[in-house]
Write an enzyme that holds these catalytic residues in place. Structure first.
Site, short mmCIF file in Angstrom:
data_model
loop_
_atom_site.label_atom_id
_atom_site.label_comp_id
_atom_site.label_asym_id
_atom_site.label_seq_id
_atom_site.Cartn_x
_atom_site.Cartn_y
_atom_site.Cartn_z
N SER A 256 0.73 -1.25 0.06
CA SER A 256 0.05 -0.11 0.10
C SER A 256 0.84 1.34 0.00
O SER A 256 2.08 1.36 -0.11
CB SER A 256 -0.99 -0.17 1.23
OG SER A 256 -0.14 0.17 2.31
N LYS A 257 0.07 2.23 -0.01
CA LYS A 257 0.73 3.68 -0.16
C LYS A 257 1.80 3.71 1.20
O LYS A 257 3.13 4.31 0.90
CB LYS A 257 -0.10 4.88 0.16
CG LYS A 257 -1.05 4.84 -0.88
CD LYS A 257 -2.50 4.19 -0.07
CE LYS A 257 -2.96 3.09 -0.89
NZ LYS A 257 -3.76 2.16 -0.16
N ARG A 258 1.43 3.22 2.20
CA ARG A 258 2.75 3.10 3.29
C ARG A 258 4.04 2.63 2.75
O ARG A 258 5.03 3.24 3.32
CB ARG A 258 2.34 2.09 4.44
CG ARG A 258 1.09 2.56 5.29
CD ARG A 258 0.60 1.72 6.39
NE ARG A 258 0.45 0.26 5.77
CZ ARG A 258 0.98 -0.50 5.94
NH1 ARG A 258 2.09 -0.52 6.84
NH2 ARG A 258 0.35 -1.79 5.66
N HIS A 259 4.20 1.79 1.68
CA HIS A 259 5.35 1.36 1.47
C HIS A 259 6.31 2.13 0.26
O HIS A 259 7.10 1.48 -0.24
CB HIS A 259 5.18 0.00 0.94
CG HIS A 259 4.58 -1.01 1.75
ND1 HIS A 259 3.20 -1.76 1.42
CD2 HIS A 259 5.18 -1.70 2.64
CE1 HIS A 259 3.15 -2.28 2.85
NE2 HIS A 259 4.10 -2.34 3.58
#
Length: 494
Positions: A256-259
């Site tokens: 996800s965007k977190r990565h």
RNA sequence: GGCGCAUUCGUCUAGCUGGCCUAGGACACCUCCCUCUCAAGGAGGAGAUCGAGGGUUCGAAUCCCUCAUGCGCUACCA
């Protein structure tokens, strides 16, 4: 399913920019279609009004185009099953939902979201194992229904899932999978805003568009029995299923965007080659054999098969991607590479560098940096000194390895003389002139060349000195040498 | 909590119709060589007792069972 009749689809929802994992699904579908001479269809599943993101459809199509995943039917080109946007097929879904209500496979539910939320909380508190809809409205009488409707409540339509029994389906990658129907809840088919849920729209469209294989991420495996049951309720034959392994972040959770940069187009902006992403993504969950890492699109199309898709989720390893990108860059024809790198130079070089850039000159620079770059962005990043007039760098770079200011000045002055007088300012002449200078001044070549490298490039790591100097040119080299002498004279050295 | 799927070097993976596996390749890592720096390239090295425990078998990473762990789903999101 005969091989010529393969029809697969990539069905993204425009709720954001497509990321790596999502596009990998598109890639596998495309590969499978091209391998089997079938059709690759793009369908936009825009049934969630609240999550719709402006510009997402364009990003999706742009992503596909960048990777070269052309579609046979879908947005912009249409096809026999037009339209390919679910928001334009609302009547179809309503009709089918209604049909299910008529034949007893579905019912209207008047429960408020508040009641549903409360129900779930209570179930959780009681630690009940089945935390699903309690089927409150499943058997409402006509009278009760009209009373509810008189209150202005707009119902949803829910699927009447069999209370018992099992549903088994075959997954091409994982084999037979069985679920107890009792585990399944009465999912919503049609929302109160008149839009279908994914489940309804998806199977109505897959059926009406004659999709042969549904290849989608593993996260859908759990909802497949509901889909199978829906097909049965309609009396349709379900497509073949192949649930693809997911792509994980370094922490092993769903990407996800977190990565970090996970949107496909971010990789383009960061200087990755589309053919590399294509190659790399294809190998994330699929393999040809025990030794093939670098493989082009044609071979991929030729050899792709469902049988060799892995069952295990894969961690996205940016390091290997970087290596592969560097590898492809090194293989590229320099002229071609320069063309492709040019936009990155235009965009990233310091603003004081005059535009437009000279392609021939950029090409010379690219040739020198080719085996050092892992991404297209690294070309301009490491090459500003080729384009600048004056350089700025920390003065102490000139005094590396025990070099004194005086000695450096002496060396550089002597160098200036040589550079000024050398007849041809090319690699061979420069090398012989500077090597003999080192010998004459009894200084190690490494020390002299290292010093000159800093003076000419402003950095300690750069392409080979003589090549670099030849490209930078006599004038600017001399200017830089003299500027360095000046700097060393400005403040006395210790 | 329930259900489902998965489990080979740090990572991607090969092998999984049982013996050719004292588990192969690639990235990353380390060493050396080459060398004007950085790279690239070359040569080596370290790294998985195949999640654990039981079986079956002359023989198991490969077949069976149990357990553990991870992930996914459990929305009027897809």
């Amino acid at each position: 399913m005969s091989i010529g009749n393969v029809r697969v689809r990539y069905a993204p929802s425009p709720t954001g920019y497509p990321h790596i994992g999502n596009i990998r699904t598109a890639l596998f579908n495309w590969l499978f279609a091209r391998h089997s001479g079938g059709k690759f269809i793009v369908r936009i599943e825009d049934t969630d009004q609240s999550r719709k993101v402006e510009g997402a459809v364009e990003q999706i199509l742009e992503s596909l185009r960048w990777l070269g995943l052309d579609w046979d039917e879908g947005p912009e080109i249409g096809g026999a099953f037009v339209p390919y946007f679910q928001s334009e097929r609302l009547d179809l879904y309503r009709g089918y939902a209604e049909q299910l209500v008529q034949n007893g496979h579905a019912y209207r539910c008047y429960c408020s979201s508040e009641r549903l939320a409360q129900m779930r909380t209570e179930m959780a508190e009681r630690k009940e194992s089945v935390r699903t809809y309690d089927r409150h409205c499943r058997d409402l009488s006509a009278g009760e229904q009209s009373k509810l409707r008189a209150q202005g409540i707009v119902p949803v339509i829910r699927f009447k899932v069999p209370l018992d029994g099992q549903t088994t389906f075959h997954d091409l990658i994982r084999g037979d999978i069985t679920f107890d129907n009792a585990e399944l809840d009465d999912l919503v088919l049609l929302k109160s805003d008149g839009y279908p849920t994914y489940h309804l729209a998806n199977i109505v469209d897959d059926h009406s568009m004659e999709i042969s294989h549904v290849m989608r991420a593993d996260e859908w495996l759990s909802s497949t029995p509901r889909h199978v049951l829906l097909y049965a309720a309609f009396g349709w034959t379900p497509p073949l299923y192949a649930h693809l392994p997911m792509i994980l972040g370094p922490d092993k959770s769903k990407l996800s965007k977190r990565h970090g940069a996970t949107a496909l187009l971010d990789y383009r902006d960061e200087g990755y080659l589309p053919e590399v992403i294509f190659n790399f993504l294809a190998l994330l969950g699929w393999s040809l054999d025990d030794k093939t890492d670098v493989i082009g699109r044609e071979d991929l199309v030729k050899h792709f098969s469902l049988e060799r898709i892995s069952r295990t989720a894969a961690v996205f390893d940016i390091k290997k991607l970087q290596w592969m990108n560097g590898f492809y860059i090194r293989q590229l024809d320099p002229a071609r590479l320069a063309e492709r790198a040019l936009p990155y130079f235009e965009k990233q070089l310091p603003s004081e560098v005059k535009r437009p850039l000279d392609v021939g000159y950029v090409s010379q620079v690219v040739t020198l940096q080719q085996e050092r770059a892992k991404t297209l962005c690294e070309f301009p990043q490491n090459s500003a000194f080729f384009f600048m007039e004056d350089l700025e760098y920390p003065k102490d770079l000139l005094l590396k390895g025990g070099m004194t200011g005086e000695k450096a000045r002496e060396l550089l002055s002597a160098t200036a003389l040589r550079l000024d007088s050398v007849t041809a300012f090319d690699v061979t002449s420069l090398e012989s002139v500077l090597r003999s200078l080192a010998e004459q001044m009894s200084v190690k070549t490494g020390d002299l060349f290292g010093l000159l490298r800093v003076v000419v490039t402003g950095r300690t790591a750069a392409p080979p000195l003589f090549e670099t100097m030849a490209v930078v040119g006599r004038e600017r080299c001399l200017k830089r040498v003299r500027a360095a002498v000046q700097r060393l004279s400005d403040s006395p050295t210790r």
